[in-house]
Design a protein around this motif. Structure first.
Motif, PDB file in Angstrom:
ATOM      1  N   PHE A  16       0.847  -1.213   0.000  1.00 42.87           N
ATOM      2  CA  PHE A  16       0.000   0.000   0.000  1.00 42.87           C
ATOM      3  C   PHE A  16       0.870   1.247   0.000  1.00 42.87           C
ATOM      4  CE2 PHE A  16      -2.191  -3.314   2.577  1.00 42.87           C
ATOM      5  CZ  PHE A  16      -3.103  -3.676   1.608  1.00 42.87           C
ATOM      6  N   GLY A  32      -5.072   2.807  -5.519  1.00 47.66           N
ATOM      7  CA  GLY A  32      -4.377   1.702  -4.874  1.00 47.66           C
ATOM      8  C   GLY A  32      -4.777   1.584  -3.417  1.00 47.66           C
ATOM      9  N   GLN A  33      -3.973   2.176  -2.531  1.00 45.68           N
ATOM     10  CA  GLN A  33      -4.240   2.100  -1.086  1.00 45.68           C
ATOM     11  C   GLN A  33      -5.710   2.439  -0.803  1.00 45.68           C
ATOM     12  OE1 GLN A  33      -2.124   5.041   1.244  1.00 45.68           O
ATOM     13  NE2 GLN A  33      -1.793   3.568   2.894  1.00 45.68           N
ATOM     14  N   GLY A  34      -6.332   1.647   0.059  1.00 44.90           N
ATOM     15  CA  GLY A  34      -7.764   1.821   0.318  1.00 44.90           C
ATOM     16  C   GLY A  34      -8.046   2.944   1.293  1.00 44.90           C
ATOM     17  N   TYR A 121      -5.283 -10.213   4.077  1.00 53.13           N
ATOM     18  CA  TYR A 121      -4.790  -8.863   4.387  1.00 53.13           C
ATOM     19  C   TYR A 121      -3.365  -8.971   4.931  1.00 53.13           C
ATOM     20  CZ  TYR A 121      -4.702  -4.109   6.164  1.00 53.13           C
ATOM     21  OH  TYR A 121      -4.361  -2.807   6.416  1.00 53.13           O
ATOM     22  N   ASN A 170     -11.244  -8.128   1.992  1.00 54.94           N
ATOM     23  CA  ASN A 170     -10.263  -7.326   1.280  1.00 54.94           C
ATOM     24  C   ASN A 170      -9.164  -8.280   0.822  1.00 54.94           C
ATOM     25  OD1 ASN A 170      -8.307  -5.528   0.437  1.00 54.94           O
ATOM     26  ND2 ASN A 170      -7.910  -4.623   2.440  1.00 54.94           N
ATOM     27  N   TYR A 201     -15.052  -3.986   7.238  1.00 57.64           N
ATOM     28  CA  TYR A 201     -15.930  -3.452   6.174  1.00 57.64           C
ATOM     29  C   TYR A 201     -17.390  -3.847   6.392  1.00 57.64           C
ATOM     30  CZ  TYR A 201     -11.485  -2.449   3.953  1.00 57.64           C
ATOM     31  OH  TYR A 201     -10.224  -1.958   3.706  1.00 57.64           O
ATOM     32  N   LYS A 232     -13.381   3.180   8.403  1.00 62.88           N
ATOM     33  CA  LYS A 232     -14.190   2.864   7.215  1.00 62.88           C
ATOM     34  C   LYS A 232     -15.577   3.489   7.328  1.00 62.88           C
ATOM     35  CE  LYS A 232     -10.835  -0.019   7.047  1.00 62.88           C
ATOM     36  NZ  LYS A 232      -9.620   0.338   6.367  1.00 62.88           N
ATOM     37  N   PHE A 317     -13.591  -2.209  -2.762  1.00 64.19           N
ATOM     38  CA  PHE A 317     -12.572  -2.666  -3.698  1.00 64.19           C
ATOM     39  C   PHE A 317     -13.185  -3.422  -4.873  1.00 64.19           C
ATOM     40  CE2 PHE A 317     -10.392  -2.772   0.522  1.00 64.19           C
ATOM     41  CZ  PHE A 317      -9.623  -1.630   0.311  1.00 64.19           C
ATOM     42  N   ARG A 362      -6.289  -4.871  -7.783  1.00 61.04           N
ATOM     43  CA  ARG A 362      -7.393  -4.292  -7.008  1.00 61.04           C
ATOM     44  C   ARG A 362      -7.434  -2.783  -7.198  1.00 61.04           C
ATOM     45  NH1 ARG A 362      -6.845  -3.493  -0.587  1.00 61.04           N
ATOM     46  NH2 ARG A 362      -6.208  -1.452  -1.331  1.00 61.04           N
TER      47      ARG A 362
HETATM   48  N1  GLN Z   1      -6.259  -1.326   4.477  1.00 63.46           N
HETATM   49  C1  GLN Z   1      -5.790  -0.476   3.424  1.00 63.46           C
HETATM   50  C2  GLN Z   1      -5.953  -1.203   2.096  1.00 63.46           C
HETATM   51  O1  GLN Z   1      -6.308  -2.357   2.047  1.00 63.46           O
HETATM   52  C3  GLN Z   1      -4.339  -0.137   3.566  1.00 63.46           C
HETATM   53  C4  GLN Z   1      -3.877   0.293   4.913  1.00 63.46           C
HETATM   54  C5  GLN Z   1      -2.370   0.433   4.896  1.00 63.46           C
HETATM   55  O2  GLN Z   1      -1.818   1.161   4.120  1.00 63.46           O
HETATM   56  N2  GLN Z   1      -1.741  -0.319   5.736  1.00 63.46           N
HETATM   57  O3  GLN Z   1      -5.706  -0.617   1.084  1.00 63.46           O
END
Ligand code: GLN
Ligand code: PMP
Length: 382
Positions: A16, A32-34, A121, A170, A201, A232, A317, A362
């Protein structure tokens, strides 16, 4: 002096961070990064300012502010019909990340086995390894990313201490059903294993389906930790506030770790969220429709592209198969997409021990219309 060997020799910078950095260096749109590019509710920000001004700036109680724990219990009863003992079953943490780490360290001992489902994750594996565990990774079924119960049953044995599950998932967006919890209960009941369910989520489940928490399963209720994140819920990933729900005996062990990991988390933010949950109890109910509309908009915009989109039942995502575009490995493809086409995405290989059968990346669709429109324009030219 020679430095000791790394305790995590396989770990580098998270994907990320790598992709966010590349997006910012190249000026690419960051899918990218969520994280959402929406702001938290204005009233919630006002409440934080009020509590700062009111002098609520010293340590909060270690388990969490009682008002916030009460608000969480009321909300869980209202949304999911589940009763939680606010004083003895909830611990407020520094985001979902701390809750995951503390739960793992509360119960996993050196030599124990931890089972997780790939893609997983990125924080689960290192947290389990630091606790001295051996990690077993069982791939999810493709293409729907449901649980493949035969290999899971084979992976669970007398040494298994913990099974880590994530719903909504995720990076795939897959969602577990009540029947999954029954099957998991059946598998772990004969063993000493517990379940750690990452449900950060939980508010983002689409198409009229509902989130089904591990907490709803009576057979698992006494042997599970469930992890949640306000980042979130309130478009505030930078506030790093979440919580863990577990039966009193497990919560007692969880708090032994939490009190030496962070001890307690931001007092004014806890006060503000507690007030906001009381003032606007239905806020969370609108999130699924909001993000479902973003999902549908993004997939509509990409319909003419050469990416093949996978179904997304929850999270923010969207997985896309780029096999028609390139045969590059996914990390290289994402870097190339960022540099040459101006859109950052996340490759799936860092979430998996074994390569995925398809070439998947993703995208995060928690972005405003203009950003999604601009990104889609670029992606349809790839
Ligand atoms: N959870 C976030 C994601 O899936 C990223 C969090 C992080 O950068 N550690 O994108
Ligand atoms: N679990 C999953 C599946 C996540 O995607 C994230 C972060 N987006 C977390 C846990 C961590 O949550 P937090 O940002 O609240 O620490």
């Amino acid at each position: 002096m020679a430095l000791p060997d790394s305790k995590l020799p396989g770990v580098g910078t998270t994907i990320f961070t790598v992709m966010s950095r590349l997006a910012s260096e190249t000026g690419a749109i960051n899918l990218g990064q969520g994280f959402p590019d929406f702001q938290p509710p204005a009233r919630l920000c006002e409440l934080i300012a009020e509590h700062l001004a009111a002098g609520h700036n010293q340590y909060a109680p270690m388990p969490g502010l009682p008002a916030l724990c009460d608000a969480i219990a009321i909300q869980t009863q209202r949304r999911q019909g589940l009763s939680i003992d606010a004083a003895n079953e909830i611990t407020v943490t520094a985001g979902g990340t701390e809750a995951l780490f503390a739960a793992i360290h509360a119960i996993v001992r050196p030599g124990d086995e931890v089972v997780m489902l790939d893609p997983a994750y990125d924080s689960y594996g290192p947290a389990a390894e630091l606790a001295g565990a051996r990690v077993h990774r069982v791939p999810l079924r493709t293409p729907d990313f449901g649980i493949d119960y035969e290999p899971l049953a084979a992976a669970i044995g007398p040494r298994t201490r913990l099974l880590i599950v994530n719903t909504p998932h995720n990076p795939t967006g897959a969602v577990l059903a009540a029947s999954d919890w029954e099957r998991i209960a059946h598998l772990i009941e004969p063993t000493g294993a517990m379940v750690l369910s990452d449900e950060v989520y939980e508010t983002l489940v689409f198409d009229g389906r509902r989130h089904t928490s591990v907490l709803s399963n009576k057979r698992l209720r006494g042997r599970c930790f469930a992890v949640f994140s306000f980042g979130k819920v309130y478009n505030a990933t930078g506030w790093k506030i979440g919580y863990c729900v577990a039966a009193p005996a497990l919560t007692a062990e969880f708090r032994k770790v939490h009190q030496f990991l962070t001890f307690s988390v931001s007092t004014p933010v806890q006060h503000a969220i507690a007030d906001f949950m009381r003032e606007e109890p239905a806020f969370q109910d609108g999130l699924a429709a909001f993000y479902q509309a973003r999902r549908d908009r993004f997939s509509g915009l990409l319909a003419g592209s050469r990416f093949r989109l996978m179904a997304t039942a929850g999270t923010y995502f969207q997985l896309a198969d780029y096999g028609l575009i390139s045969q590059l490995p996914d990390v290289e493809f994402c870097k190339e997409l960022t540099r040459s086409h101006g859109v950052a995405a996340i490759p799936l290989s860092p979430f998996c021990a074994q390569p995925m059968p398809a070439r998947l990346i993703r995208f995060c669709f928690a972005k405003d219309d203009a950003t999604l429109g601009q990104a889609a324009l670029r992606l349809t030219k790839v």
